[in-house]
Enzyme design. Structure first.
Site, mmCIF file in Angstrom:
data_model
loop_
_atom_site.group_PDB
_atom_site.id
_atom_site.type_symbol
_atom_site.label_atom_id
_atom_site.label_comp_id
_atom_site.label_asym_id
_atom_site.label_seq_id
_atom_site.Cartn_x
_atom_site.Cartn_y
_atom_site.Cartn_z
ATOM 1 N N THR A 52 0.804 -1.222 0.000
ATOM 2 C CA THR A 52 0.000 0.000 0.000
ATOM 3 C C THR A 52 0.837 1.272 0.000
ATOM 4 O OG1 THR A 52 -0.119 -0.077 2.410
ATOM 5 C CG2 THR A 52 -1.936 -1.110 1.195
ATOM 6 N N LYS A 53 2.159 1.142 0.063
ATOM 7 C CA LYS A 53 3.014 2.329 0.162
ATOM 8 C C LYS A 53 3.403 2.851 -1.223
ATOM 9 C CE LYS A 53 2.964 2.214 4.664
ATOM 10 N NZ LYS A 53 2.094 1.061 4.935
#
Length: 380
Positions: free
Chosen positions: A183-184
């Site tokens: 998700t980064k």
């Protein structure tokens, strides 16, 4: 009708498979191979970190920091309540007393006044979380830390390629911890990095990361055999993770430029009407850069936030809430003896995250923005 828009979609630029295949062909899959070293070199040269060590997660990087600072029973560690559990857990498992601080009123970062009220002669660390990749007020936090002989650890999980007054986040505290979770901004599925900003910890950090052995020194040829010399654990990621991450680092400028353009379109499309409806949009302080990790809204109350999420999901839009304040968690409930953390609780109840990932189209961003406006107007 537009296709469903997930909250997140992991990005691949096409080189990841090539580098992973190359790592396999090199017959070196365990940690600290060619790709790990390449990643270390990029972080150290691009951001000026004194020393970097890839880890299997940001959680592991924080746990290494706790070990390196000799945290144990009797130590107090100040942590924002509005954060992921790893921020606190890394120090709790070493026996520290976790002291939760409130968030700021104008953004979810830790409140400096809250820190001042919580520091005691038992405080050993202040852990700051740069929420959404936006820097905390580090000058004020450093003043508090320095005047009380307290270490700063930066939880920079969301803050890759972000700065405070021109200084890279993760280089201000004694340690910085980064995440490369899918998700980064840049990813390798699961992964992290510890930035070490004091030469006094270089040697021991390698030992802690290698199960408490001086194995790294042995492979460099510094010693003729290695053994158990300290406590530690297996914090190294595999070369497959490092190979994927290296491909992402090669494209970081492109990734960041696209994410920032998506963030700006969100802000241009939403901020004017949101203000009229009493909805709060992100504020970037003058000292901070925006790495476009996240675009969020703060609704007026929990029922409004939950209504918006539900209505967006009906349209195929994957909006989500975020952290639940740790001082109110099932694990910590009853242990929090500090003040009411009203700002932290407000963000837990009211903050809404919108989809933001590299492969989003501007058409999708506009569709989400227009849909949000329609949904919120129905609540007025």
């Amino acid at each position: 009708m537009i296709n469903p828009i997930p909250f997140n979609k992991p990005h691949s630029n096409g080189s990841e498979i090539f580098y992973i295949a190359n790592a396999i062909n090199n017959n070196k899959l365990s940690g600290d191979g060619e790709y790990t070293k390449r990643c270390h070199s990029i972080f150290e040269s691009k951001y000026g970190f004194a020393k970097c060590l890839l880890t299997t997660s940001c959680t592991d990087a924080l746990e290494m920091a706790a070990i390196l600072l000799n945290i144990g029973p009797g130590d107090e560690v100040i942590v924002p309540s509005y954060t992921f559990v790893s921020t606190a857990n890394a120090f709790a498992i070493r026996g520290a007393k976790i002291v939760f601080a409130d968030s700021s009123s104008n953004n979810p970062n830790i409140c400096t006044e809250s820190i001042r009220e919580l520091v005691t002669n038992k405080t050993k660390i202040i852990v700051v979380v740069h929420y959404a990749g936006v820097a905390c007020d580090m000058d004020e936090i450093k003043k508090i830390a320095d005047s009380n002989n307290v270490y700063i650890v930066e939880d920079a999980a969301q803050a890759v390629d972000s700065y405070y007054k021109g200084i890279p986040l993760g280089s201000i505290g004694v340690f910085g911890a980064f995440s490369f979770h899918e998700t980064k901004n840049i990813i390798c599925g699961e992964g992290g990095l510890l930035s070490i900003n004091d030469v006094a910890y270089f040697e021991r950090a390698e030992i802690v990361r290698e199960k408490g052995t001086n194995r790294s020194a042995f492979f460099r040829g510094d010693i003729d055999k290695y053994g158990w010399v300290d406590i530690g654990s297996s914090f190294l990621p595999s070369e497959l993770n490092a190979a994927y991450l290296f491909a992402q680092l090669e494209s970081i400028e492109d990734i960041q430029a696209k994410r920032k353009s998506i963030w700006r379109l969100y802000d241009e499309s939403i901020s004017a009407w949101a203000q009229k409806l009493g909805i709060v949009t992100p504020e970037i302080p003058e000292w901070a850069t925006n790495n476009a990790h996240m675009y969020y809204l703060v609704c007026r109350d929990m029922s409004e936030r939950d209504f918006v999420i539900s209505e967006l999901r009906k349209l195929g839009i994957g909006a989500v809430f975020h952290y639940q304040s740790l001082h109110n968690s099932n694990f910590f409930k009853g242990k929090h003896k500090g003040p009411i953390l009203s700002n932290s609780e407000r963000y837990s109840d009211c903050l809404l995250r919108l989809p933001l990932y590299y492969d989003m189209t501007f058409e999708q961003v506009s569709f989400i923005s227009d849909s949000l406006n329609d949904i919120l107007l129905r609540r007025v």
